[in-house]
Design a protein around this motif. Structure first.
Motif, PDB file in Angstrom:
ATOM      1  N   GLN A 129      66.081 -57.171 -44.750  1.00 32.51           N
ATOM      2  CA  GLN A 129      65.332 -57.497 -45.959  1.00 32.51           C
ATOM      3  C   GLN A 129      65.361 -56.304 -46.906  1.00 32.51           C
ATOM      4  OE1 GLN A 129      60.951 -58.025 -45.930  1.00 32.51           O
ATOM      5  NE2 GLN A 129      61.324 -60.071 -46.742  1.00 32.51           N
ATOM      6  N   LEU A 130      65.766 -56.538 -48.142  1.00 29.97           N
ATOM      7  CA  LEU A 130      65.868 -55.485 -49.150  1.00 29.97           C
ATOM      8  C   LEU A 130      64.729 -55.616 -50.148  1.00 29.97           C
ATOM      9  CD1 LEU A 130      69.719 -55.561 -49.890  1.00 29.97           C
ATOM     10  CD2 LEU A 130      68.483 -54.226 -48.162  1.00 29.97           C
ATOM     11  N   GLU A 131      64.175 -54.468 -50.554  1.00 31.06           N
ATOM     12  CA  GLU A 131      62.974 -54.495 -51.396  1.00 31.06           C
ATOM     13  C   GLU A 131      62.891 -53.257 -52.274  1.00 31.06           C
ATOM     14  OE1 GLU A 131      58.324 -55.612 -50.842  1.00 31.06           O
ATOM     15  OE2 GLU A 131      59.010 -53.997 -49.552  1.00 31.06           O
ATOM     16  N   HIS A 132      62.143 -53.390 -53.359  1.00 31.75           N
ATOM     17  CA  HIS A 132      61.570 -52.268 -54.099  1.00 31.75           C
ATOM     18  C   HIS A 132      60.148 -52.679 -54.446  1.00 31.75           C
ATOM     19  CE1 HIS A 132      60.651 -49.268 -57.118  1.00 31.75           C
ATOM     20  NE2 HIS A 132      61.736 -48.600 -56.755  1.00 31.75           N
ATOM     21  N   GLY A 133      59.187 -51.779 -54.233  1.00 27.55           N
ATOM     22  CA  GLY A 133      57.782 -52.140 -54.396  1.00 27.55           C
ATOM     23  C   GLY A 133      57.305 -52.244 -55.825  1.00 27.55           C
ATOM     24  N   GLY A 134      57.964 -51.556 -56.773  1.00 24.36           N
ATOM     25  CA  GLY A 134      57.490 -51.591 -58.152  1.00 24.36           C
ATOM     26  C   GLY A 134      56.051 -51.134 -58.255  1.00 24.36           C
ATOM     27  N   LEU A 135      55.201 -51.926 -58.897  1.00 27.30           N
ATOM     28  CA  LEU A 135      53.800 -51.552 -59.079  1.00 27.30           C
ATOM     29  C   LEU A 135      53.001 -51.582 -57.786  1.00 27.30           C
ATOM     30  CD1 LEU A 135      52.913 -53.401 -62.416  1.00 27.30           C
ATOM     31  CD2 LEU A 135      53.441 -50.976 -62.090  1.00 27.30           C
ATOM     32  N   ASP A 189      69.138 -52.084 -69.461  1.00 26.45           N
ATOM     33  CA  ASP A 189      70.207 -51.408 -68.704  1.00 26.45           C
ATOM     34  C   ASP A 189      69.703 -50.958 -67.336  1.00 26.45           C
ATOM     35  OD1 ASP A 189      72.046 -51.788 -70.719  1.00 26.45           O
ATOM     36  OD2 ASP A 189      71.815 -49.771 -71.573  1.00 26.45           O
ATOM     37  N   GLU A 190      68.452 -50.487 -67.270  1.00 24.32           N
ATOM     38  CA  GLU A 190      67.909 -50.039 -65.989  1.00 24.32           C
ATOM     39  C   GLU A 190      67.695 -51.201 -65.025  1.00 24.32           C
ATOM     40  OE1 GLU A 190      65.420 -46.008 -67.210  1.00 24.32           O
ATOM     41  OE2 GLU A 190      64.512 -47.983 -67.567  1.00 24.32           O
ATOM     42  N   VAL A 191      67.405 -52.368 -65.549  1.00 29.21           N
ATOM     43  CA  VAL A 191      67.294 -53.545 -64.675  1.00 29.21           C
ATOM     44  C   VAL A 191      68.645 -53.846 -64.037  1.00 29.21           C
ATOM     45  CG1 VAL A 191      66.788 -56.004 -64.573  1.00 29.21           C
ATOM     46  CG2 VAL A 191      65.356 -54.502 -65.965  1.00 29.21           C
ATOM     47  N   TYR A 192      69.700 -53.783 -64.838  1.00 32.21           N
ATOM     48  CA  TYR A 192      71.040 -53.993 -64.279  1.00 32.21           C
ATOM     49  C   TYR A 192      71.367 -52.923 -63.238  1.00 32.21           C
ATOM     50  CZ  TYR A 192      72.613 -57.850 -67.223  1.00 32.21           C
ATOM     51  OH  TYR A 192      72.782 -59.090 -67.802  1.00 32.21           O
ATOM     52  N   ASP A 193      70.959 -51.671 -63.499  1.00 29.05           N
ATOM     53  CA  ASP A 193      71.198 -50.598 -62.532  1.00 29.05           C
ATOM     54  C   ASP A 193      70.460 -50.877 -61.215  1.00 29.05           C
ATOM     55  OD1 ASP A 193      72.775 -49.241 -64.341  1.00 29.05           O
ATOM     56  OD2 ASP A 193      71.178 -47.880 -65.001  1.00 29.05           O
ATOM     57  N   PHE A 212      70.572 -52.982 -55.295  1.00 26.86           N
ATOM     58  CA  PHE A 212      70.447 -54.015 -54.270  1.00 26.86           C
ATOM     59  C   PHE A 212      71.824 -54.380 -53.719  1.00 26.86           C
ATOM     60  CE2 PHE A 212      66.191 -54.669 -55.960  1.00 26.86           C
ATOM     61  CZ  PHE A 212      65.475 -55.161 -54.874  1.00 26.86           C
ATOM     62  N   GLY A 213      72.799 -54.520 -54.608  1.00 26.26           N
ATOM     63  CA  GLY A 213      74.141 -54.847 -54.162  1.00 26.26           C
ATOM     64  C   GLY A 213      74.759 -53.758 -53.306  1.00 26.26           C
ATOM     65  N   ARG A 214      74.521 -52.509 -53.682  1.00 23.33           N
ATOM     66  CA  ARG A 214      75.072 -51.380 -52.919  1.00 23.33           C
ATOM     67  C   ARG A 214      74.465 -51.323 -51.517  1.00 23.33           C
ATOM     68  NH1 ARG A 214      73.558 -47.904 -56.241  1.00 23.33           N
ATOM     69  NH2 ARG A 214      75.336 -48.237 -57.616  1.00 23.33           N
ATOM     70  N   SER A 215      73.154 -51.495 -51.427  1.00 25.74           N
ATOM     71  CA  SER A 215      72.505 -51.492 -50.113  1.00 25.74           C
ATOM     72  C   SER A 215      72.975 -52.669 -49.267  1.00 25.74           C
ATOM     73  CB  SER A 215      70.981 -51.537 -50.279  1.00 25.74           C
ATOM     74  OG  SER A 215      70.498 -50.319 -50.832  1.00 25.74           O
ATOM     75  N   ALA A 216      73.175 -53.824 -49.907  1.00 23.45           N
ATOM     76  CA  ALA A 216      73.681 -54.989 -49.177  1.00 23.45           C
ATOM     77  C   ALA A 216      75.065 -54.720 -48.604  1.00 23.45           C
ATOM     78  CB  ALA A 216      73.708 -56.206 -50.096  1.00 23.45           C
ATOM     79  N   ALA A 217      75.914 -54.054 -49.382  1.00 22.22           N
ATOM     80  CA  ALA A 217      77.262 -53.747 -48.904  1.00 22.22           C
ATOM     81  C   ALA A 217      77.223 -52.793 -47.720  1.00 22.22           C
ATOM     82  CB  ALA A 217      78.088 -53.153 -50.042  1.00 22.22           C
ATOM     83  N   LEU A 218      76.373 -51.764 -47.798  1.00 21.76           N
ATOM     84  CA  LEU A 218      76.252 -50.829 -46.682  1.00 21.76           C
ATOM     85  C   LEU A 218      75.746 -51.541 -45.436  1.00 21.76           C
ATOM     86  CD1 LEU A 218      74.640 -47.769 -48.530  1.00 21.76           C
ATOM     87  CD2 LEU A 218      76.991 -47.950 -47.719  1.00 21.76           C
ATOM     88  N   GLU A 220      69.328 -63.727 -60.114  1.00 19.55           N
ATOM     89  CA  GLU A 220      70.717 -64.125 -60.322  1.00 19.55           C
ATOM     90  C   GLU A 220      71.630 -62.906 -60.415  1.00 19.55           C
ATOM     91  OE1 GLU A 220      69.865 -68.301 -62.790  1.00 19.55           O
ATOM     92  OE2 GLU A 220      70.446 -66.463 -63.855  1.00 19.55           O
ATOM     93  N   VAL A 221      71.189 -61.883 -61.125  1.00 20.62           N
ATOM     94  CA  VAL A 221      72.005 -60.678 -61.264  1.00 20.62           C
ATOM     95  C   VAL A 221      72.107 -59.946 -59.929  1.00 20.62           C
ATOM     96  CG1 VAL A 221      72.188 -58.445 -62.437  1.00 20.62           C
ATOM     97  CG2 VAL A 221      71.494 -60.466 -63.725  1.00 20.62           C
ATOM     98  N   VAL A 222      70.998 -59.890 -59.175  1.00 21.24           N
ATOM     99  CA  VAL A 222      71.044 -59.297 -57.837  1.00 21.24           C
ATOM    100  C   VAL A 222      72.040 -60.051 -56.962  1.00 21.24           C
ATOM    101  CG1 VAL A 222      69.722 -58.917 -55.712  1.00 21.24           C
ATOM    102  CG2 VAL A 222      68.729 -58.313 -57.928  1.00 21.24           C
ATOM    103  N   TYR A 223      71.997 -61.368 -57.011  1.00 19.56           N
ATOM    104  CA  TYR A 223      72.934 -62.188 -56.242  1.00 19.56           C
ATOM    105  C   TYR A 223      74.381 -61.860 -56.630  1.00 19.56           C
ATOM    106  CZ  TYR A 223      75.340 -66.401 -54.556  1.00 19.56           C
ATOM    107  OH  TYR A 223      76.215 -67.262 -53.942  1.00 19.56           O
TER     108      TYR A 223
END
Length: 448
Positions: free
Chosen positions: A102-108, A156-160, A165-171, A213-216
């Motif tokens: 499971q991949l996450e970022h907590g944000g607020l 731009d930071e949202v895309y980053d 998420f994609g990089r962690s998924a690949a690893l 969608e972008v994360v996917y």
């Protein structure tokens, strides 16, 4: 056509799960130290050995610093460290189970918001925010219960972040994980994108589904054709007076859109707009709050003994408000299953074999449990099998004594004597001695 039973296989994005019972994500509190892989393997292997079709490793963070919702969470950003987690996936695969991360970022919801001691140790950390924090949360900031220094993400930071998420998924995929599970609920950053309580953006991400969608797309681009699933929240337990929140209709529509976009499975869950007892319904954990060994940790987390007692009081009120309700996500899952053609997974308050079989083919395609695994790491051995009685149930009492001490960095274990005695008696009786799998299901990676 007869409804499936829990022992029947399930296709999830091209992977054949050997049955429809899974260990839902839990906090393992393994961190990123040299023993992290061993700790995770020790936590997750028993469920695989006992026969669970899918093992979900709990939330892991896609950035090196910031974004952790609890102490000792594992980040999956360093290639060498993530490669070491092949120890975990290998041990799960040896028993014929599939494993999701499971991949996450907590944000607020990150610790830099709510954990007083952590804020003092990391004064330069800012929360990542979808929009400016809602007015009610800003009030709690002024009162000193929370601490916001939020940085609203640019487009731009949202895309980053999606690329992270994609990089962690690949690893993770390279390390042997079979499924990518996005933490789309429980008030993490993905949930904040989806929720109108948090999201008031005026760019393309004002539609929170766009972020998923972008994360996917990033996962597909970086990790290939790995199955992708996500939790999807309905904020039906939001307190009265919170006008902007996700209704059940909203959640159903989000699920339909995600299934159409290509997501391989969905986990609809109901909760609130806050990180509260609506996601772990059950009794007030009196034993955990009164245990002397955790008092210093509570004071450090919440900013002193008095504030810790106020949080405990709030927990008592929430426990009464969000009383335990067996399979509390059943209705939402059934509605989602009516409009999508991908597997719908149901979790939350499911404890009994007969209830599991009644849910399958009606409200969902697979059933997950989380907290019961703290008391019974090999719980599937008792629930799986064609001749298991309908009234066979987990010994978990949904008392939440396992969960509250995790704010101090304590591991997730059952701390309720009556439950531990019941599990111990079952162990002495040999209830967890699972017979060998048939040869065609014995060992190796799940079928693709």
């Amino acid at each position: 056509m007869a409804s499936p039973r829990v022992d029947d296989p399930l296709d999830l994005g091209g992977i054949t799960l050997r049955n429809r019972l899974y260990r839902a994500p839990l906090l393992e509190c393994a961190g990123n130290g040299p023993d992290a892989a061993a700790v995770l393997a020790e936590e997750l292997e028993p469920a695989a050995r006992a026969g669970a079709g899918l093992i979900c490793q709990g939330a892991t963070i896609v950035r090196e610093s910031g974004g952790c919702a609890a102490l000792n969470m594992t980040s999956v950003t360093d290639p060498e460290f993530v490669a070491s987690l092949s120890t975990v996936t290998d041990r799960v695969h040896e028993h014929g189970s599939a494993i999701a991360i499971q991949l996450e970022h907590g944000g607020l919801r990150s610790m830099e918001t709510w954990h007083a001691g952590y804020r003092q140790e990391h004064p330069n950390l800012q929360q990542l925010a979808v929009s400016r924090p809602p007015r009610l949360l800003r009030l709690l900031d002024r009162l000193g219960f929370l601490d916001y220094d939020a940085r609203v993400l640019s487009t731009d930071e949202v895309y980053d972040l999606a690329a992270d998420f994609g990089r962690s998924a690949a690893l993770a995929t390279d390390a042997g994980y079979d499924v990518i599970h996005l933490a789309g609920a429980n008030m993490g950053l993905i949930h904040q994108f989806l929720s109108p309580f948090y999201n008031r953006r005026d760019d393309e991400f004002g539609d929170g589904v766009r972020f998923l969608e972008v994360v996917y797309d990033e996962i597909r681009a970086q990790a290939g054709d790995v199955p992708v699933m996500t939790k999807v929240p309905a904020e039906t337990a939001a307190p009265p007076g919170i006008r902007r929140h996700l209704t059940e209709d909203d959640a159903v529509d989000i699920c339909r859109r995600l299934a159409d976009y290509g997501f391989d499975a969905l986990v609809p869950v109901s909760g609130s707009v806050f990180w509260d007892a609506s996601i772990v319904r059950g009794s007030y954990p009196k034993r955990a709050w009164s245990d002397e060994q955790y008092q210093a940790g509570y004071a450090a987390a919440f900013g002193g003994p008095l504030r810790a007692r106020l949080v405990a009081l709030g927990n008592r009120i929430e426990a009464a408000w969000y009383d335990f309700d067996p399979a509390w996500n059943e209705h939402l899952c059934r509605r989602v299953r009516d409009v999508v053609s991908v597997p719908v997974l149901c979790e939350g308050g499911i404890r009994e074999r007969g209830h599991i079989d009644r849910l399958l083919g009606d409200a969902c395609d697979a059933v997950g449990m989380a907290r019961p695994f703290y008391a019974e790491p090999e719980l599937p051995a008792r629930l799986l099998g064609r001749d298991v009685a309908d009234d066979t149930r987990a010994v978990c009492e949904s008392c939440n004594n396992c969960a509250v001490p995790q704010v101090t960095g304590a591991g997730g274990v059952c701390r309720t004597p009556s439950v531990l005695r019941a599990a111990g008696a079952l162990k002495k009786e040999g209830a967890y001695n699972r017979p060998p799998e048939p040869p065609e299901a014995d060992g190796g990676d799940p079928e693709r």
